[in-house]
Design a protein around this motif. Structure first.
Motif, mmCIF file in Angstrom:
data_model
loop_
_atom_site.group_PDB
_atom_site.id
_atom_site.type_symbol
_atom_site.label_atom_id
_atom_site.label_comp_id
_atom_site.label_asym_id
_atom_site.label_seq_id
_atom_site.Cartn_x
_atom_site.Cartn_y
_atom_site.Cartn_z
ATOM 1 N N PRO A 149 0.784 -1.236 0.000
ATOM 2 C CA PRO A 149 0.000 0.000 0.000
ATOM 3 C C PRO A 149 0.815 1.284 0.000
ATOM 4 C CG PRO A 149 -0.059 -1.028 2.166
ATOM 5 C CD PRO A 149 0.619 -1.999 1.250
ATOM 6 N N ALA A 150 1.967 1.271 0.675
ATOM 7 C CA ALA A 150 2.766 2.493 0.775
ATOM 8 C C ALA A 150 4.212 2.088 1.018
ATOM 9 C CB ALA A 150 2.258 3.398 1.896
ATOM 10 N N SER A 151 4.982 1.947 -0.050
ATOM 11 C CA SER A 151 6.354 1.478 0.078
ATOM 12 C C SER A 151 7.194 2.529 0.803
ATOM 13 C CB SER A 151 6.941 1.198 -1.310
ATOM 14 O OG SER A 151 8.255 0.692 -1.202
ATOM 15 N N GLY A 152 7.599 2.201 2.013
ATOM 16 C CA GLY A 152 8.449 3.103 2.776
ATOM 17 C C GLY A 152 7.721 4.138 3.607
ATOM 18 N N GLY A 153 6.402 4.172 3.572
ATOM 19 C CA GLY A 153 5.669 5.143 4.395
ATOM 20 C C GLY A 153 4.474 5.644 3.641
ATOM 21 N N ASN A 154 3.665 6.494 4.185
ATOM 22 C CA ASN A 154 3.301 6.583 5.575
ATOM 23 C C ASN A 154 2.342 5.440 5.856
ATOM 24 O OD1 ASN A 154 4.872 8.852 5.728
ATOM 25 N ND2 ASN A 154 3.191 10.295 5.695
ATOM 26 N N HIS A 155 2.534 4.711 6.948
ATOM 27 C CA HIS A 155 1.980 3.372 7.101
ATOM 28 C C HIS A 155 0.556 3.351 7.651
ATOM 29 C CE1 HIS A 155 5.901 1.945 6.065
ATOM 30 N NE2 HIS A 155 6.462 2.504 7.118
ATOM 31 N N TYR A 156 -0.229 2.429 7.104
ATOM 32 C CA TYR A 156 -1.591 2.155 7.555
ATOM 33 C C TYR A 156 -1.782 0.648 7.601
ATOM 34 C CZ TYR A 156 -2.783 7.068 6.777
ATOM 35 O OH TYR A 156 -2.832 8.438 6.842
ATOM 36 N N ARG A 157 -2.735 0.193 8.417
ATOM 37 C CA ARG A 157 -3.018 -1.241 8.514
ATOM 38 C C ARG A 157 -3.925 -1.637 7.358
ATOM 39 N NH1 ARG A 157 -2.480 -3.385 13.838
ATOM 40 N NH2 ARG A 157 -2.819 -5.373 12.801
ATOM 41 N N THR A 158 -3.374 -1.687 6.174
ATOM 42 C CA THR A 158 -4.134 -2.046 4.979
ATOM 43 C C THR A 158 -3.196 -2.710 3.991
ATOM 44 O OG1 THR A 158 -5.682 -1.209 3.303
ATOM 45 C CG2 THR A 158 -3.763 0.158 3.789
ATOM 46 N N GLY A 159 -3.763 -3.372 3.008
ATOM 47 C CA GLY A 159 -2.937 -4.037 2.005
ATOM 48 C C GLY A 159 -2.320 -5.316 2.520
ATOM 49 N N ASP A 160 -1.342 -5.833 1.761
ATOM 50 C CA ASP A 160 -0.790 -7.164 2.025
ATOM 51 C C ASP A 160 0.580 -7.166 2.673
ATOM 52 O OD1 ASP A 160 -2.861 -8.897 0.873
ATOM 53 O OD2 ASP A 160 -2.350 -7.913 -1.018
ATOM 54 N N MET A 161 1.186 -6.007 2.921
ATOM 55 C CA MET A 161 2.521 -6.017 3.508
ATOM 56 C C MET A 161 2.850 -4.680 4.150
ATOM 57 S SD MET A 161 4.823 -6.016 -0.015
ATOM 58 C CE MET A 161 3.843 -7.299 -0.795
ATOM 59 N N LEU A 162 3.798 -4.710 5.063
ATOM 60 C CA LEU A 162 4.404 -3.522 5.652
ATOM 61 C C LEU A 162 5.766 -3.361 5.007
ATOM 62 C CD1 LEU A 162 4.715 -1.247 7.803
ATOM 63 C CD2 LEU A 162 5.638 -3.016 9.331
ATOM 64 N N ASP A 163 6.011 -2.207 4.415
ATOM 65 C CA ASP A 163 7.218 -1.969 3.618
ATOM 66 C C ASP A 163 8.062 -0.881 4.287
ATOM 67 O OD1 ASP A 163 9.007 -0.771 1.694
ATOM 68 O OD2 ASP A 163 7.900 -1.769 0.104
ATOM 69 N N LEU A 164 9.301 -1.239 4.650
ATOM 70 C CA LEU A 164 10.234 -0.310 5.289
ATOM 71 C C LEU A 164 11.315 0.127 4.301
ATOM 72 C CD1 LEU A 164 10.888 -2.316 8.594
ATOM 73 C CD2 LEU A 164 8.936 -0.844 8.035
ATOM 74 N N HIS A 165 11.771 1.370 4.426
ATOM 75 C CA HIS A 165 12.933 1.858 3.699
ATOM 76 C C HIS A 165 14.007 2.226 4.708
ATOM 77 C CE1 HIS A 165 10.580 3.225 -0.158
ATOM 78 N NE2 HIS A 165 10.413 1.940 0.130
ATOM 79 N N ASN A 166 15.244 1.852 4.406
ATOM 80 C CA ASN A 166 16.343 2.244 5.293
ATOM 81 C C ASN A 166 17.632 2.334 4.489
ATOM 82 O OD1 ASN A 166 16.972 2.667 8.280
ATOM 83 N ND2 ASN A 166 18.640 1.323 7.633
ATOM 84 N N TYR A 167 18.330 3.457 4.614
ATOM 85 C CA TYR A 167 19.608 3.648 3.928
ATOM 86 C C TYR A 167 20.690 3.967 4.949
ATOM 87 C CZ TYR A 167 17.188 3.871 -0.584
ATOM 88 O OH TYR A 167 16.458 3.571 -1.689
#
Length: 602
Positions: A471-489
């Motif tokens: 639903p939102a690759s790297g942010g801003n996160h909601y409890r929806t869709g099929d995955m939680l996507d984090l970005h980190n550099y």
């Protein structure tokens, strides 16, 4: 003597054409830029997932003019432009900015082959950025908005005898408008790139009968061992019949017939599965009958594969491919070219990046805020690579809240902006739904234009339940869709975790190595971290890979490394922007990548 004169005349004609075109500017170029023939530009059939035998390519040198908004067709054009390269690109032969206050005019003539008489003639555009008006023989025949999807017009009623005059007008405000633009920016710098305006994919003609196949949609179900196919048609009646023939090579394995408008669910009891390790494709022959007579036929293909999620024995929700835990790992692929911008110089160039991704040991590509020509997805299908497809972002962005889970912020868009987004996202999904390589839809990236996240993610999932939604690759996160996507550099880090959905690392890495002679600009080049040589970069890459392997056991189910190639001022690619240098030790890179990809094998 006559033959020699004809050959001499042809040589003079070709010299004249080349004299009217050359790549512009002094920036780096790929090796394929040197092989372009203005008489045969991207000559391959542009839509191999729905192919007919007859067509005519309209790529090549057209006339062009740039005028202030609201003007009539120019009496005199400015010169020649090589279609289908954006006006801002080197390979267009123009390399001029368009901007929101101007319109780009194109003109060319063509003739309809004599053996197409009594046929319906379709004029196809692969993609034009952004608002397009089309005129044939001084008659306005159609308008289209959207920069990433194909569209076509039935031009039969507007044809005359002899030469046909085709004029196309394009307006593109880029980031000064509200349309999806991806990484384009009216003021490019840093991670934002040169605008892309006008025709940037193949323009072509196709003859069909009045009753013809308009589109096909194939969805596999490996659990029921059935392939569902929906065939949309034009000017047909309910008594017309669609026939689908499924083949393994040339051998027929299944057949089905149905009335127009009926979904066909074809049993494949001895099905062969598609995967990156074994990208098996069934050939399809789709026939349309009216009153017992064959009136249209297209060739296509399909694959049997499934993407899903399931909790493993350790309580971690994993992504599965074909009902088995499968760690997806690949590069962030922007699909930009120093000479063609959005458009690869040749089909060989287009397939090169995909093949190198496979050579590096990856099994996935995240196609980042850009949509590719149809042939790119077919190459992915044939070579065997999973694709996460981003929606190109647009409009403004709320504050990015990368490490917050329950209180993500969103943009309040205007009605026009929302309409542009939803229209094009639906068009993109319709355009790409039948490509088996695509396994994940990504509506938003890092809060870029992010709005109505829950509504958008749920609509996406309902519209295509056969794929995952990030639903939102790297942010801003909601409890929806099929995955939680984090970005980190730069390195991998697992700082949030979702016990109900797979947790993925949607971006990390960005190891920079500027190489003199392969830079888009002499200074202001950057990566998230910078090193001096290939060994240092490879050492850092492998170190991140070893960290990632540990985090996979802790909970990551997929990861994306930034990035395939350098792009303009970014020098954090596995390859240089001109694709002339692989910047890492390929063998060491492949070894750690293969270990990562096989980390969930049992």
């Amino acid at each position: 003597m006559k033959r020699n004169f004809l050959l001499f005349s042809m040589m003079i004609s070709c010299i004249g054409l080349f004299a009217q075109w050359k790549p512009m500017g002094d920036k780096i170029k790929t090796k394929w830029a040197q092989t372009i023939d203005v008489n045969s530009v991207l000559p391959e059939y542009p839509r191999p997932i729905m192919e007919r035998s007859e067509w005519t390519n309209l790529n090549g040198l057209w006339e062009y003019a740039i005028l202030p908004n609201g003007q009539n067709e120019p009496q005199k054009y400015d010169g020649k432009i090589l279609v289908p390269f954006a006006v801002e690109s080197s390979l267009s032969g123009v390399q001029k900015e368009l901007g929101k206050d101007n319109e780009l005019w194109y003109k060319r003539s063509f003739t309809v082959p004599s053996n197409w008489k009594n046929k319906t003639i379709l004029l196809h555009f692969g993609a034009v950025d952004w608002k397009t008006e089309v005129y044939l023989n001084d008659v306005k025949i159609g308008t289209h908005t959207g920069g990433y999807t194909p569209f076509s017009f039935d031009i039969t009623p507007f044809l005359t005898s002899g030469n046909q005059k085709l004029v196309v007008k394009v307006w593109d405000p880029t980031t000064e408008g509200f349309q999806p633009v991806g990484k384009q920016n009216s003021k490019p710098e840093g991670i934002w790139y040169t605008p892309v305006s006008g025709i940037w994919q193949t323009v072509w003609l196709e003859p069909v009968n009045a009753q013809h196949i308009a589109s096909i949609k194939t969805i596999p179900n490996i659990d029921t061992k059935k392939l569902s196919i929906d065939v949309a048609t034009e000017k047909t009646v309910s008594a017309d019949i669609v026939e689908v023939v499924v083949k393994n090579g040339s051998s027929i394995v299944a057949k089905a017939k149905g009335a127009v408008g009926q979904q066909l669910n074809i049993p494949l009891p001895d099905m062969q599965l598609w995967s990156p390790e074994s990208p098996f494709l069934y050939n399809l022959e789709i026939n349309l009958y009216a009153n017992g007579q064959l009136v249209d036929k297209v060739n296509s293909y399909a694959a049997m594969r499934k993407i899903s999620t399931k909790r493993d024995d350790h309580g971690i929700v994993r992504i599965q491919l074909n009902n088995k835990d499968y760690f997806q790992f690949g590069p962030l692929d922007q699909g930009w070219w120093p000479d063609g911008l959005y458009t690869a110089p040749t089909d060989e160039a287009l397939v090169y990046d995909i093949q190198k991704t496979k050579d590096f040991g990856f099994n996935m590509i995240r196609k980042h805020v850009k949509v590719e020509p149809a042939r790119w997805y077919t190459h992915c299908d044939r070579l065997g690579i999973l694709v996460w497809q981003d929606m190109p972002n647009g409009d403004k962005s709320p504050q990015w809240q990368n490490r917050q889970y329950f209180n993500g912020s969103e943009l309040i868009r205007s009605g026009e902006s929302e309409a542009n987004y939803y229209k094009e996202w639906k068009d993109i999904m319709d355009y790409l739904v039948s490509y088996p390589s695509i396994v994940t839809w990504v509506p938003f990236n890092e809060a870029w234009g992010q709005f109505k996240t829950v509504e958008t993610a749920e609509w996406t999932k309902n519209y295509d339940p056969s794929r995952l939604v990030n639903p939102a690759s790297g942010g801003n996160h909601y409890r929806t869709g099929d995955m939680l996507d984090l970005h980190n550099y730069p390195g991998p880090e697992l700082y949030l975790y979702d016990a109900e959905r797979p947790t993925v690392l949607g971006e990390y890495g960005g190891i920079g190595l500027p190489l003199e002679g392969h830079l888009w600009q002499p200074d202001k080049n950057w990566g998230y971290v910078q090193f001096k040589n290939s060994k240092e970069v490879t050492d850092e890459y492998v170190k991140y890979g070893e960290t990632l392997k540990k985090l996979i056991k802790a909970g990551f189910s997929a990861a994306v490394y930034t990035q395939t190639t350098d792009v303009e001022g970014e020098v954090n690619g596995l390859m240089t922007y001109d694709r002339k240098v692989i910047k890492l030790d390929e063998a060491r890179t492949r070894k750690v990548n293969q270990e990562i990809c096989s980390s969930l094998d049992r």
